[in-house]
Structure formats: C-alpha cells, structure tokens
Design a protein around this motif. Structure first.
Motif, mmCIF file in Angstrom:
data_model
loop_
_atom_site.group_PDB
_atom_site.id
_atom_site.type_symbol
_atom_site.label_atom_id
_atom_site.label_comp_id
_atom_site.label_asym_id
_atom_site.label_seq_id
_atom_site.Cartn_x
_atom_site.Cartn_y
_atom_site.Cartn_z
ATOM 1 N N TYR A 65 0.923 -1.233 0.021
ATOM 2 C CA TYR A 65 -0.126 -0.091 0.166
ATOM 3 C C TYR A 65 0.995 1.372 0.100
ATOM 4 O O TYR A 65 1.944 1.503 0.877
ATOM 5 N N PHE A 66 0.462 2.187 -0.844
ATOM 6 C CA PHE A 66 1.265 3.349 -0.961
ATOM 7 C C PHE A 66 0.347 4.713 -0.776
ATOM 8 O O PHE A 66 -1.023 4.612 -0.586
ATOM 9 N N PRO A 67 0.674 5.948 -0.304
ATOM 10 C CA PRO A 67 -0.042 7.046 0.009
ATOM 11 C C PRO A 67 -0.918 7.384 -0.878
ATOM 12 O O PRO A 67 -0.704 7.461 -2.077
ATOM 13 N N LEU A 68 -2.148 7.916 -0.302
ATOM 14 C CA LEU A 68 -3.135 8.505 -0.945
ATOM 15 C C LEU A 68 -2.806 9.924 -1.700
ATOM 16 O O LEU A 68 -3.293 10.373 -2.574
ATOM 17 N N PHE A 69 -1.799 10.672 -0.950
ATOM 18 C CA PHE A 69 -1.586 11.814 -1.191
ATOM 19 C C PHE A 69 0.049 11.719 -1.947
ATOM 20 O O PHE A 69 0.840 11.135 -1.510
ATOM 21 N N ILE A 70 0.023 12.528 -3.251
ATOM 22 C CA ILE A 70 1.323 12.482 -3.862
ATOM 23 C C ILE A 70 1.810 13.900 -4.136
ATOM 24 O O ILE A 70 0.974 14.823 -4.498
ATOM 25 N N LYS A 87 -5.941 17.403 -15.979
ATOM 26 C CA LYS A 87 -7.273 18.068 -15.688
ATOM 27 C C LYS A 87 -8.099 17.077 -14.906
ATOM 28 O O LYS A 87 -9.207 17.695 -14.587
ATOM 29 N N GLU A 88 -7.836 16.096 -14.381
ATOM 30 C CA GLU A 88 -8.625 15.338 -13.633
ATOM 31 C C GLU A 88 -8.214 15.151 -11.902
ATOM 32 O O GLU A 88 -8.654 14.551 -11.454
ATOM 33 N N CYS A 89 -7.049 15.745 -11.954
ATOM 34 C CA CYS A 89 -6.506 15.862 -10.513
ATOM 35 C C CYS A 89 -7.470 16.862 -9.460
ATOM 36 O O CYS A 89 -7.555 17.811 -9.750
ATOM 37 N N ALA A 90 -7.292 16.283 -8.122
ATOM 38 C CA ALA A 90 -8.085 16.798 -7.152
ATOM 39 C C ALA A 90 -6.732 17.189 -6.148
ATOM 40 O O ALA A 90 -5.810 16.639 -6.064
ATOM 41 N N VAL A 91 -6.707 18.483 -5.910
ATOM 42 C CA VAL A 91 -5.356 19.157 -5.204
ATOM 43 C C VAL A 91 -5.728 19.567 -4.015
ATOM 44 O O VAL A 91 -6.709 20.199 -3.690
ATOM 45 N N VAL A 92 -4.780 19.325 -2.952
ATOM 46 C CA VAL A 92 -4.974 19.614 -1.453
ATOM 47 C C VAL A 92 -3.836 20.728 -1.362
ATOM 48 O O VAL A 92 -2.876 20.854 -1.756
ATOM 49 N N LEU A 114 -0.162 24.857 2.292
ATOM 50 C CA LEU A 114 0.964 23.669 2.461
ATOM 51 C C LEU A 114 2.095 24.608 1.385
ATOM 52 O O LEU A 114 1.868 25.153 0.482
ATOM 53 N N GLU A 115 3.436 24.180 1.823
ATOM 54 C CA GLU A 115 4.389 24.622 0.984
ATOM 55 C C GLU A 115 4.578 24.182 -0.509
ATOM 56 O O GLU A 115 4.661 24.442 -1.324
ATOM 57 N N GLU A 116 4.180 22.853 -0.348
ATOM 58 C CA GLU A 116 3.733 22.190 -1.721
ATOM 59 C C GLU A 116 2.651 21.442 -1.675
ATOM 60 O O GLU A 116 2.146 20.646 -0.663
ATOM 61 N N GLU A 117 1.700 21.517 -2.712
ATOM 62 C CA GLU A 117 0.328 21.003 -2.871
ATOM 63 C C GLU A 117 0.456 19.640 -3.173
ATOM 64 O O GLU A 117 1.753 18.793 -3.649
ATOM 65 N N LEU A 118 -0.446 18.791 -2.729
ATOM 66 C CA LEU A 118 -0.618 17.359 -2.801
ATOM 67 C C LEU A 118 -1.918 17.091 -3.557
ATOM 68 O O LEU A 118 -2.783 17.531 -3.581
ATOM 69 N N ILE A 119 -1.536 16.174 -4.611
ATOM 70 C CA ILE A 119 -2.277 15.585 -5.322
ATOM 71 C C ILE A 119 -3.142 14.224 -4.904
ATOM 72 O O ILE A 119 -2.375 13.386 -4.366
ATOM 73 N N VAL A 120 -4.255 14.067 -4.970
ATOM 74 C CA VAL A 120 -5.048 13.152 -4.456
ATOM 75 C C VAL A 120 -4.887 11.921 -5.519
ATOM 76 O O VAL A 120 -5.203 12.219 -6.761
ATOM 77 N N ARG A 121 -4.413 10.945 -4.881
ATOM 78 C CA ARG A 121 -4.027 9.854 -5.952
ATOM 79 C C ARG A 121 -4.863 9.615 -7.244
ATOM 80 O O ARG A 121 -6.158 9.126 -6.970
ATOM 81 N N PRO A 122 -4.675 9.875 -8.507
ATOM 82 C CA PRO A 122 -5.541 9.389 -9.573
ATOM 83 C C PRO A 122 -4.927 8.161 -10.184
ATOM 84 O O PRO A 122 -5.436 7.498 -10.973
ATOM 85 N N ASP A 130 9.062 6.404 -6.890
ATOM 86 C CA ASP A 130 9.928 7.131 -6.165
ATOM 87 C C ASP A 130 10.337 5.832 -4.952
ATOM 88 O O ASP A 130 11.564 6.016 -4.457
ATOM 89 N N SER A 131 9.403 5.030 -4.384
ATOM 90 C CA SER A 131 9.777 4.127 -3.534
ATOM 91 C C SER A 131 10.677 3.058 -4.003
ATOM 92 O O SER A 131 11.651 2.638 -3.508
ATOM 93 N N TYR A 132 10.548 2.506 -5.377
ATOM 94 C CA TYR A 132 11.353 1.688 -6.017
ATOM 95 C C TYR A 132 12.708 2.335 -6.089
ATOM 96 O O TYR A 132 13.719 1.281 -6.465
#
Length: 491
Positions: A65-70, A87-92, A114-122, A130-132
C-alpha cells in the motif's frame, strides 16, 4: 420488487441507473460525482476482488500500500504522465480548518497553506517509482512484482454509478524488470489474466488488443486492453495493461547493478481494473426484471424459499432444507434459506429475481409429500421439478451450465452485432441504426482517428491482437491500410 423497472429498449440509461439503485448495489453520495457502494454491491465487488487477488498471487505478485497523497513535484518528473492526468487531479492546498467567527461553522485557515500542494491519487506510478528507487539496487532485487488495492480520484464532470465516478475502487499492479522482454512478457501475461477473469468469471467475452497512440495510457510505450460489448451495442474497456518502457525508471532514477556490474535503468509495467467491472457485469447480462449474475460471482448462488401456511409445515420444510443446505455448502456453493414471515413467497421470488440470484428453490407441503423441490433458473427463468435426494448434485451441474450459457448468450449477441465495413458511408449508417463493433481499415494517423471521432463519436477501441494482416484502404482518407481496427461508441 421489479414492477416499474424501465425497459432496456425504451431507455437503456434509465434502466441501468434504476437497476443499480433498486437492486441495492449503489447510490449517489452527498459529494457530487461520488457513490456509496451498498452491502450487496460490495459483496459482488468482494467476489471479484478475492478472485483477482488469488490470480495475482498465483502469478507471483504481492500486495502493498502506498500513500493517497502525492507531492505535486512528482507529477512534473514524467511529462506525458502529468499532461495526461492534469485536468483530472484533485489538489490539496491547505492542511487545517478554523472556526468561522463571522459566518459560523468552519473555514479554511489561510495561514495553513501547504508549502507544496498534494495531489489526491489519480494513479500511483509516481509515488511508487519513488519508492522503487530505494528498493532496487541490483539484479537480485528483480523482478519486483507489486499490486495495490486502493481508491483513486479523477475529477469527472459527467458521472454514472460504477461506470464513471470521481472516486472509485481499483487495483493497480506496478512491476520492475531487468530486461525489456521480461517487462513485455509481464504486460502480456496480465492482459491474459484479465481476459481469463472477465470471460470465465464475469461470463463476458472480450477482444484483446493494443491502444492507438491517442488512446494510450499517459507515460506508457504500449497499452494493451480488453474490450467488451454491452447490450446497447456500446463498448466498455474492461481492463488495461501498460508497458512503460524505462520512462518512469528514468524519471525517478531507478537503476540496478547487472550481473556484469554495469548500471542500467529497469523496465516497468502497470496494469489495473476497477469497479467499472461492476457496470460491465450489470450491462452485459441483466434484463428488464433485474440483475442476471453469473454463478461464479454471485454472493448468494442459491436461495431456498419455503411455501407454507402453518408453523408445523415450516418446521418440516426447514428440516428438509437443512439437508440441502449442508450438501450445497459441502460443495462450496453459497446458499440462503429465507424463512422470513414478513414477506410472502411471491414478493421474495421477485426480490431474488431483481438481485440476480442464479438459482431459486421452492419447497411447499406438496413437495414434502412427493420428495421433490422446484428449481428455477434466473437466466432463462426455466423451472423444473427435481427429486430432493438428487437436488444437490443437480444444482452443482446446473450452476456450471448456467455459467457457460450466460457467456454463450453474450458471445452470440456480440457476434450478431459485429460488422465489417469498407466505406465511410456504411460505417456511419451502422453507427446510427445498428450500434455495435465495427471492423474497418484505418490509415494509422492520429489526424484521421480524431476526425472520425469528432464526426461520429466512435473511437478506435483497439488494434486487435493476433489478427491477420489485410491490405485495404482507410474508410475515411482512402490511404493504404494493412489491418482492420475495432471501432465502437463507448462508455
């Protein structure tokens, strides 16, 4: 229960929406474009999930399992990928609320940006690669075969339950390999897994192929797909498997040391199916009375309904039913005994017809005297009287027959609504009068593909795999073509 369900022939879209709601599968949520999956709908999804999960593990994959926020910056690392999903991204943008002293309630705290916006996983390619980068050091770490069950968000404006929602459930496989050939073999293997599942469990025939450059997954070198036909003649993409080449490995600097001590970028794949399969299952088989579920995915495969007037009759029927239930469960068949006294048998029959339970058994006082039961099939509505001591074996065979029959009916429908054309006029006439699949020549250019899509709303669903070369002329431009491709209007 099914009274008033719209007819497919009169309004297919309304029929679908009403069936999803009335069969207790899902409903719209307070959040626009999202859905609530109800227990019966989730039970079907769980059957799909459990079956696919075993198929993934049988082919060597493990779940993670990987994070919901990117982080937004991750999407900037692979140009085609960010362009495909931007065009499909939801942004925090903020991380805190505060009381709204002026208007009451709460408001976003402007100081909590936030200093850097987070994208809700599309989709998770970026955060996973990044983990690999940290997981892969040498050839000994390969292949890396990971699957994730998760929810994703794609900001859809026009939504429909299961088929297209702003948030949906899915699985996404992400693998890394030492060679190009290994990665392509993985991509093709997972396409076969999806095809196996959709045909042998969902009982929906599929056509396997590759996507055109216009339709390819953002960031992929090649996208393989399976396409299915719904009862209104439209296509539905039932699964995709992507060969990513070294695009994400290079974007995230994922290298490995070879046996020879050289340093090389790994080769990647990704593949996924979603709750869109629920929509396919409904639209491929169901009728004007309700769901028709293939036995392999039905949460309840058999329901037993007692018919009685007196309590002593129910007691005798319940005893006989228990023997049947024990026998069916021993065969791994899921069964329910509905002895509710709040509803009459006729109401129950209609309810289980609406919910698509494959087999219904009715037992009444006369059946008790004769040592028989009445067995009714959901798919054909055929009824027959079966000796009670033979009913367990009979149903075991019947469920297999029904699974094959439902598939064959869908395959026959697809074949009857698949056309081959050589002219653009014939192409347009079929789209307007006899919706379905159309095989036609295409010159291979994105320009022609876009013009056909704009003028007819039909898209190239896939370039079929294993089809024979065939010289011809493009139906639109008249330019040379070496192979027919599959066109259809689609969901």
């Amino acid at each position: 229960m099914s009274k008033g369900l719209p007819s497919r022939s009169e309004d297919y879209s309304l029929w679908y929406n009403e069936l999803v709601k009335r069969a207790g599968l899902a409903e719209n949520s307070p959040v626009r474009g999202c859905m609530v999956i109800k227990p019966y709908g989730f039970a079907i999804w769980e059957k799909m999930q459990q079956t696919l999960d075993k198929m993934f593990k049988d082919t060597g994959h493990s779940n993670a399992y990987f994070p919901l926020f990117i982080p937004k910056s991750f999407f900037s690392k692979e140009a085609d990928h960010v362009e495909g999903f931007a065009k499909e991204c939801a942004v925090v943008t903020h991380y805190r609320l505060k009381n709204d002293e002026e208007n009451g309630g709460v408001t976003v705290d402007p100081e909590a940006k936030l200093e850097e916006e987070l994208i809700v996983r599309p989709t998770s390619e970026t955060v996973i690669w990044d983990s690999y980068k940290n997981w892969i050091q040498s050839y000994r770490d390969l292949p890396l075969l990971i699957n994730q069950w998760a929810n994703v968000v794609r900001w859809e404006m026009r939504t429909r339950l299961f088929l297209r929602t702003a948030e949906f459930l899915w699985q996404e496989g992400h693998t890394a390999h030492a060679t190009k050939d290994e990665a392509i073999k993985e991509t093709e293997q997972m396409l076969e897994v999806y095809g196996d599942f959709v045909e042998n469990f969902m009982a929906v025939p599929v056509i396997k192929g590759t996507k055109t450059e216009n339709e390819r997954f953002a960031g992929a070198v090649e996208t393989y797909c399976i396409e299915a036909m719904m009862q209104d003649g439209r296509a539905l993409q039932a699964g995709t498997s992507h060969f990513l080449g070294q695009n994400f490995a290079k974007a995230f600097d994922v290298k490995f040391a070879t046996k020879e001590g050289k340093e090389e970028f790994v080769w990647g794949t990704s593949w996924g199916v979603s709750t869109r399969l629920m929509g396919a299952l409904i639209m491929a088989h169901s009728d004007d009375q309700g769901l028709v579920l293939p036995p392999n995915l039905a949460p309840t495969q058999v329901v037993i309904v007692p018919i009685y007037k007196r309590d002593e009759e129910l007691a005798n029927i319940s005893e006989a039913a228990k023997e049947i239930i024990d026998g069916l469960k021993a065969k791994g068949i899921s069964v329910q005994f509905d002895d509710r006294d709040t509803h009459k048998p006729g109401w129950k029959f209609a309810e289980y017809e609406l919910k698509g339970v494959p087999v219904r058994i009715a037992i009444g006082p006369r059946d008790m005297e004769n040592g028989t039961v009445e067995v009714a099939r959901r798919d054909t509505k055929e009824k027959q009287t079966v000796n009670r001591d033979a009913v367990v074996d009979h149903i075991g065979s019947l469920l297999d027959v029904m699974q094959k029959s439902i598939f064959e009916k869908a395959a026959t429908f697809r074949n009857e609504n698949t056309h081959t054309v050589d002219t653009y006029e014939e192409f347009k006439e079929i789209l307007e009068t006899r919706p379905g699949f159309i095989y036609a020549h295409w010159d291979g250019t994105s320009e022609t593909e876009e013009k056909i899509k704009t003028e007819t709303k039909a898209t190239i669903r896939c370039i079929p795999l294993n089809s024979s070369p065939e010289e011809g002329k493009c139906i639109y431009s008249g330019k040379p073509s070496k192979q027919r491709v599959l066109f259809a209007k689609a969901y």
